[in-house]
Write a protein that holds these residues in place. Structure first.
Motif, PDB file in Angstrom:
ATOM      1  N   LEU A  19       0.853  -1.182   0.000  1.00 35.06           N
ATOM      2  CA  LEU A  19       0.000   0.000   0.000  1.00 35.06           C
ATOM      3  C   LEU A  19       0.883   1.223   0.000  1.00 35.06           C
ATOM      4  N   CYS A  70     -12.934  -0.999   3.908  1.00 37.70           N
ATOM      5  CA  CYS A  70     -12.212  -1.990   4.709  1.00 37.70           C
ATOM      6  C   CYS A  70     -13.179  -2.725   5.634  1.00 37.70           C
ATOM      7  N   TYR A 104      -9.548  -1.314   9.438  1.00 39.27           N
ATOM      8  CA  TYR A 104      -8.154  -1.520   9.825  1.00 39.27           C
ATOM      9  C   TYR A 104      -7.286  -0.369   9.344  1.00 39.27           C
ATOM     10  N   CYS A 149      -6.299  -7.461   2.320  1.00 38.33           N
ATOM     11  CA  CYS A 149      -7.471  -8.043   1.649  1.00 38.33           C
ATOM     12  C   CYS A 149      -7.070  -9.200   0.741  1.00 38.33           C
ATOM     13  N   CYS A 175      -9.492  -0.690   0.306  1.00 36.64           N
ATOM     14  CA  CYS A 175      -9.330   0.734   0.618  1.00 36.64           C
ATOM     15  C   CYS A 175      -8.795   1.473  -0.596  1.00 36.64           C
TER      16      CYS A 175
HETATM   17  S1  SF4 Z   1      -5.651  -3.403   2.380  1.00 39.47           S
HETATM   18 FE1  SF4 Z   1      -7.639  -4.235   3.003  1.00 39.47          FE
HETATM   19  S2  SF4 Z   1      -7.340  -4.796   5.146  1.00 39.47           S
HETATM   20 FE2  SF4 Z   1      -5.683  -3.419   4.613  1.00 39.47          FE
HETATM   21  S3  SF4 Z   1      -6.425  -1.380   5.246  1.00 39.47           S
HETATM   22 FE3  SF4 Z   1      -6.910  -1.648   3.065  1.00 39.47          FE
HETATM   23  S4  SF4 Z   1      -8.996  -2.428   3.038  1.00 39.47           S
HETATM   24 FE4  SF4 Z   1      -8.209  -2.723   5.127  1.00 39.47          FE
END
Ligand code: SF4
Ligand SMILES: Cc1cc2nc3c(=O)[nH]c(=O)nc-3n(C[C@H](O)[C@H](O)[C@H](O)COP(=O)(O)OP(=O)(O)OC[C@H]3O[C@@H](n4cnc5c(N)ncnc54)[C@H](O)[C@@H]3O)c2cc1C
Ligand code: SF4
Ligand code: SF4
Lengths: 159, 616, 417
Positions: free
Chosen positions: A5, A22, A36, A116, A122
């Protein structure tokens, strides 16, 4: 290539679509309190900063767990909590120096970003691309990790 | 289902909080938020009651889409009988409070009676409790927000509160949530104060689940978001410039009123426009605009976060006002700026901060000061009244000083708190009040733009652009362009906008989506979320039903066709120069036709057959 | 290379795993004396309430984890170590040699000098064997007396309440968890417990325990009170298991003395976990912390140094988190503050909310909180990273709950769009 991310706080408008996405992914409800990822507001500066687990190499949470409830998802590199094993002792929540693994009153377990399973909701929901899911090497991820490491001397000392 | 189906009833006289099921029959007829809460109000409150008496009720209400992943799902409304107008009032606000209320598991809170001492409602999911607020009385909205947060040590708690002006009896006090979002109009905050209710603090962790058809809902909301992103207004204009994008546009076409609507066209407009807000200033190299910001769930993000120049006289020695906070929206910039003739962007931003901090509607406040300025220039009001302040048009220092004095409850505060209708009556100049049903106009001159005049005149909560934003069509060409000075077709246009708006205001969504969305984008989102038939046709009928129900409330409160009128100035004093020179508003050409397309009688009454058609 | 580890708790297990990563070809063995596969004491409270079965307490899946890493696990007691010959003698008479030895023998509960502790109704709560005894005696509705409301005591307390016993808690200190929380926070815990029907006695000690017949004992208190109980649990502190090194060249104080590489006074012998007196991050002093995160950190650092890859450790931060019948509290580092340092505090007893931040100049050096579960880990981050909080301190003084904002704001580029 493992992805991560990438967060660009300068683009965040504070809409909380990421928090809803999320929570929807993990609970089936729109419920920011169970997201989260958390958007922090800097009222005085007029800024917003989404923040979640960086899946740090140190994995302090994983190391602190007394019952082996946190493991690495080999496909994504995410540190994932197993609800079956977690006893809710919370020691990981004080061990993670980034504050990104938290106790959930609703489940009696801890919760954290699991990427995820490789399709981060997100990032998909973010209307401004403040959150993106990109190849780890060309993002600010390394910089972020480096700054995380720098901010914690033991990360270097024991790496 | 999307509705939580829970209503919290708070009896302030008894100090009790009880839960009751939402009336689902009504929900199917009125959807939620504005429509549904107005239905509750109509059923439970005598329209003739004293708006500030214990028999009036105060409802905070969400819509079925509030708190969901639909774009702009952060809306809630305050519904009550308004003290400024005596008419039904519904003030809509964004921020995060509404979604939090929904997440706590409530569709609405109905406050009734009056507490014998100041209280605030603490609502943590299903735990509702009235807490003593004696220590909060006399505090600004910002201070109250901070104190409640500190007391409960819950950063995620969302708070809606009144500031000091409401307590001081200002008739147009707002409810401020999340520090700088406001349910601004008609004095809904004053009603809270009259009930000794200082604030509502909510933490919701229940989540919103069980949308009727989850897959269809995600599909419809994603489609909707894509439309917003691709649209020039919602995808680019609003995020970059906010509603302030309109300042130069409206001025350019000859639709920007100035100096209590004495003039049309403001020479200082460009100094207080969106463009000016983006211009780096000399002192610290930063622009007035820090960033744009979104309300909960909003993918448009038109909100302005601004700072005042730290060297500006208004904040120089006040570090607490040098940080970022809610900046100027178009209506506020107009009322505080063009209407008072003040073109000092920093002064206006500071006054806007104060409107947020102490909770007053900046439109009515600016317009009331404007009326006072005109009377000051005409000699009806003097420095004796104002406590020595030279209240002339364009005087930024005076404007800042009178505002600070107003917030603190100083010499002239009581008069200014009356709103322009009562103020001008008090000083013998009723013709200088630019109001409909006692509520001040927003930033579009009905002489330059005909349709908006008809909308103002017929709006159920008094003059208001947000009851039928015909500007979209008349100025921006959305969905089709109509000519500014035409009256033909305007009654139909006004009705269509009013009904569609009533529906959107009942859904939990933001009206700004309608720059890009038509009912064919909105209805599928509601339909996927809610049980029942939410086709385009039904949605429009619900909107029309809501409009007519509000009108019935007002009728019962004593309003007649006589109140569907504009001030003489707009009907008789022609615009002196500019592109719309010579124009007046031709309400008389539009009103009969409007009654006709609404299915009302020639004297503006709703006949039996129309009621029947709308199941009223 | 022969790596030998004594003690199959978290310190020993993490050390073995780290060694395997650092030195793929080495021989690695863990020798532990408990009759179960390597398990975690921390999980015992959850075993007591049936949240997990015994296998849920295991540190790793015993069936394949150690074998797959080629780590030998031996169930034996080590009786003696010979640091000159570099061998250890096991209880079954066999012996083993080592190149590097890690002492991860943990600690044991200490009993207060009270008459009657040998009665069959009195137990400590330290091992799985203890837990089985407690489960037998702590039946719903029975009277239980817990001696000691320290950290471990409070952790067991939660489990006992959930088992439905009538619980009385006796604490000598003037408040609960006196070594983890200050008076305000400890006071909140006490009120909370009393509200939940727990009979809490602070500033009180036990004079003696005697047989009262019918399987019951009578507990006499220093305040003159007497309590009947089917079970008495002692949780009055622990002491390092240092007996193995007595008389050797390995120096001992409160625990086995180690340097910043977890090396003892004998260059081939290391120590980790509850038994080691390692460096404390906050004070720079050498102290026995006896907490789980420290045990695993120790294990890692010791292992890396045993494999010749380690570095000096900056010290472990003393920290605890506690859930007392639903009220979560935690503390970090110098939670009691430092001389001349500022402190920021919010205390709302009616809401059972408390947070206290302790600064030394512009850095955070300690913190404690009650009633918070979100983002508390960042307190560790703020303390251990010694972030200069000059831009944030004023705000934290006004609102100490803004810890996450302070951390994110001082470490992330917030950027201007
Ligand atoms: S990647 Fe998925 S689990 Fe992680 S913060 Fe984003 S939505 Fe939430
Ligand atoms: C009920 C309970 C709850 C706890 N909760 C928490 C908590 O919430 N948070 C926290 O931080 N800490 C907690 N602790 C403390 C934590 O469990 C210890 O700090 C941790 O177990 C220390 O790990 P260790 O590996 O150093 O020692 P141990 O886990 O004690 O392991 C040492 C092992 O070595 C064995 N051994 C000793 N001598 C020999 C010998 N001569 N030969 C062979 N084997 C030997 C022991 O029998 C033992 O199995 C808790 C403890 C208990 C009892
Ligand atoms: S929760 Fe914290 S410790 Fe665990 S992987 Fe994420 S950042 Fe690292
Ligand atoms: S709370 Fe769960 S995941 Fe965290 S350390 Fe305890 S058992 Fe492991």
């Amino acid at each position: 290539m493992q992805k991560s991310l990438h967060i660009d706080p300068g683009k965040c408008t504070g809409c909380l679509q990421c928090e809803m996405a999320c929570s929807y992914e993990h609970t089936g409800t729109f419920n920011p309190s169970r997201s989260y990822i958390k958007v922090f507001t800097f009222h005085h500066e007029g800024r917003f900063a989404p923040y979640t687990c960086t899946q740090c190499d140190e994995a302090w949470c994983m190391r602190a767990c007394p019952v082996d409830a946190i493991s690495v998802d080999m496909a994504t590199g995410a540190k994932v909590v197993s609800d079956d094993k977690c006893v809710g002792c919370k020691v990981c929540t004080i061990a993670c120096p980034f504050g990104t693994i938290n106790y959930s009153q609703a489940t009696g377990k801890v919760v954290k970003c699991d990427l995820c399973g490789g399709d981060p909701q997100c990032a998909a929901a973010c209307p401004t691309s403040a959150i993106t899911y990109v190849d780890a090497d060309w993002t600010g991820y390394d910089r972020m990790m480096a700054s995380a490491a720098k901010s914690l001397p033991s990360a270097e000392a024991t790496a | 289902m999307s509705w939580t189906r829970n209503v919290l009833r708070v009896d302030l006289s008894k100090g009790s909080c009880t839960s009751e099921p939402l009336n689902m029959e009504w929900a199917k007829l009125y959807l939620g938020q504005r429509g549904l809460a107005s239905k509750y109000l109509s059923e439970e409150v005598d329209p003739k009651c004293d708006p500030l008496g214990p028999e009036n009720k105060f409802i905070m209400t969400t819509g079925p889409l509030t708190g969901t992943m639909a774009s702009t799902s952060g809306r809630y409304s305050c519904v009550t009988k308004g003290p400024l107008t005596g008419a039904i009032a519904c003030s809509n606000s964004g921020g995060y409070f509404g979604a939090e209320l929904k997440n706590a598991g409530w569709d609405m809170i109905i406050f009734e009676g009056k507490s014998d001492k100041p209280v605030y409602l603490l609502l943590q999911d299903d735990k509702a409790e009235l807490r003593d607020a004696t220590h909060l009385w006399g505090k600004t909205a910002w201070e109250t927000d901070d104190i409640i947060h500190a007391t409960h040590q819950e950063p995620q708690m969302r708070i809606a509160t009144i500031g000091r002006t409401a307590e001081n009896g200002c008739l147009y006090a707002a409810v401020i949530n999340d520090k700088h979002r406001a349910a601004g109009r008609s004095g809904v905050g004053t009603v809270m104060a009259s009930k000794n209710l200082k604030a509502v603090a909510v933490r919701g962790t229940q989540g919103i689940g069980n949308v009727e058809d989850a897959n269809a809902f995600m599909q419809a909301t994603n489609d909707g978001k894509a439309v917003l992103a691709e649209n020039a207004v919602t995808g680019q204009g609003l995020p970059a410039f906010g509603t302030q994008v309109l300042m130069n546009v409206i001025n350019g076409i000859g639709g920007l009123p100035a100096r209590n609507m004495r003039d049309v066209g403001f020479e200082g407009a460009e100094h207080i426009s969106a463009e000016a807000m983006a211009e780096p200033r000399a002192s610290d190299g930063k622009p007035n605009l820090t960033t744009n910001a979104a309300c909960f769930g909003c993918t448009i993000a038109c909100g302005r976060i601004s700072t005042v120049d730290p060297t500006h006289f208004s904040v120089k020695d006040k570090p607490q006002y040098q940080g970022a906070s809610g900046g100027l929206e178009y209506e506020a910039a107009w009322a505080l700026g063009a209407d008072t003739g003040v073109d000092d962007l920093d002064a206006l931003t500071y006054v806007n901060f104060l409107c947020n901090e102490d909770g007053m509607d900046p439109i009515t406040y600016g317009a009331t000061v404007a009326a006072a300025m005109e009377m000051f220039e005409d000699g009806n009001i003097t420095t004796e009244h104002t406590g020595g302040i030279e209240l002339t048009f364009g005087n930024a220092e005076a404007f800042v000083a009178i505002t600070e004095q107003f917030c603190q409850g100083g010499t002239f505060a009581e008069d200014l708190g009356l709103g322009s209708k009562r103020l001008t009556e008090k000083y013998g100049r009723p013709e200088l009040s630019m109001t409909v049903k006692g509520q001040e106009f927003p930033a579009y001159d009905p002489r330059g733009i005909q349709g908006i005049g008809l909308n103002y005149a017929t709006s159920n909560r008094g003059a208001c652009h947000l009851r039928g934003y015909t500007i979209a069509s008349e100025v921006l060409g959305i969905p089709v362009k109509t000519e500014l000075n035409d009256t033909d077709g305007k009654p139909e246009l006004v009705k269509a906008f009013q009904d569609a708006t009533a529906l959107v205001d009942s859904s939990g969504l933001c009206i700004f989506t309608t720059f890009a969305w038509g009912m064919d984008n909105i209805a599928p989102q509601i339909d996927a979320a809610c049980e029942g038939d939410w086709s385009v046709e039904n949605c429009l009928e619900v909107g029309e039903r809501v409009w007519n129900m509000e009108r019935l409330f007002n009728e019962a409160a004593g309003f007649t066709a006589d109140d569907d009128k504009l001030p003489k100035r707009l009907l008789e004093e022609a615009i002196k120069d500019g592109p719309t020179k010579g124009q007046v508003n031709r309400l008389g050409e539009m009103l009969p036709k409007y009654y006709e397309v609404r299915g009302w009688t020639a004297d503006g009454k709703i006949p039996e057959e129309t009621r029947k058609r709308l199941s009223l | 290379m022969q790596h030998l580890i004594i003690g199959a708790g978290p310190a020993g297990v993490v050390a073995a795993e780290t060694l395997r990563k650092a030195d793929p070809d080495a021989d690695i063995a863990i020798i532990g004396d408990e009759p179960e596969p390597p398990y975690s004491r921390m999980a015992i409270p959850y075993y007591l309430i049936d949240n997990i079965d015994e296998s849920g307490t295991y540190l790793r899946d015993p069936k394949q984890h150690f074998a797959s890493l080629d780590i030998e696990v031996v169930q034996q007691r080590v009786d003696k170590i010979d640091t000159t010959g570099k061998t250890v003698a096991l209880a079954d008479g066999s012996s083993r040699s080592y190149d590097k030895l890690l002492l991860a023998t943990g600690s044991h509960p200490v009993s207060p000098p009270i008459p009657g502790l040998d009665l069959p109704q009195v137990h400590s709560c330290w091992t799985l064997a203890d837990a089985r005894n407690i489960i037998k005696l702590a039946q719903s509705g029975s009277n239980v007396v817990l001696i000691g409301a320290g950290f471990i005591g409070c952790i067991i307390l939660e489990a006992l309440v959930r088992r439905g016993v009538n619980l009385a808690v006796i604490e000598m200190g003037n408040r609960m968890v006196p070594r983890m929380l200050d008076e305000k926070a400890g006071g909140l815990l006490e009120t909370w417990c009393k509200n939940k029907g727990i009979d809490v006695h602070t500033s009180c000690s036990v004079d003696g325990i005697s047989d009262a017949g019918d399987g019951q004992v009578e507990v006499s208190l220093s305040d003159g009170g007497k309590l009947n109980a089917a079970l008495v649990i002692t949780a009055t502190g622990v002491r390092a298991n240092t007996d193995l090194v007595e008389g050797s060249d390995i120096k001992v104080d409160q625990g086995i003395l180690v340097d910043r590489r977890m090396q003892t006074s004998n260059a081939d012998v290391y120590a980790a976990g509850d038994v080691a007196q390692g460096v404390d991050f906050s004070t720079g002093n050498f102290e026995v912390q006896a907490i789980q995160p420290t045990a695993t950190d120790h294990g890692r650092i010791a292992a890396l140094n045993m494999a010749g890859q380690g570095d000096e450790h900056h010290g472990t931060l003393n920290m605890n988190v506690l859930d007392t019948v639903g009220l979560v509290s935690c503390s970090f580092g110098l939670w009691m503050g430092v001389d001349g340092g500022d402190s920021a505090e919010l205390y709302n007893p009616d809401e059972f909310q408390y947070i206290s931040l302790q600064f030394d100049g512009n850095t955070l050096v300690g913190a404690s909180s009650v009633g918070k579960t979100q983002h508390v880990g960042v307190l560790r981050g703020l303390i251990e990273s010694k972030i200069d909080l000059s831009d944030w301190k004023d705000r934290l003084m006004a609102d100490p709950t803004a810890i996450m904002e302070a951390y994110v704001g001082s470490t992330q580029e917030l950027g201007y769009s």
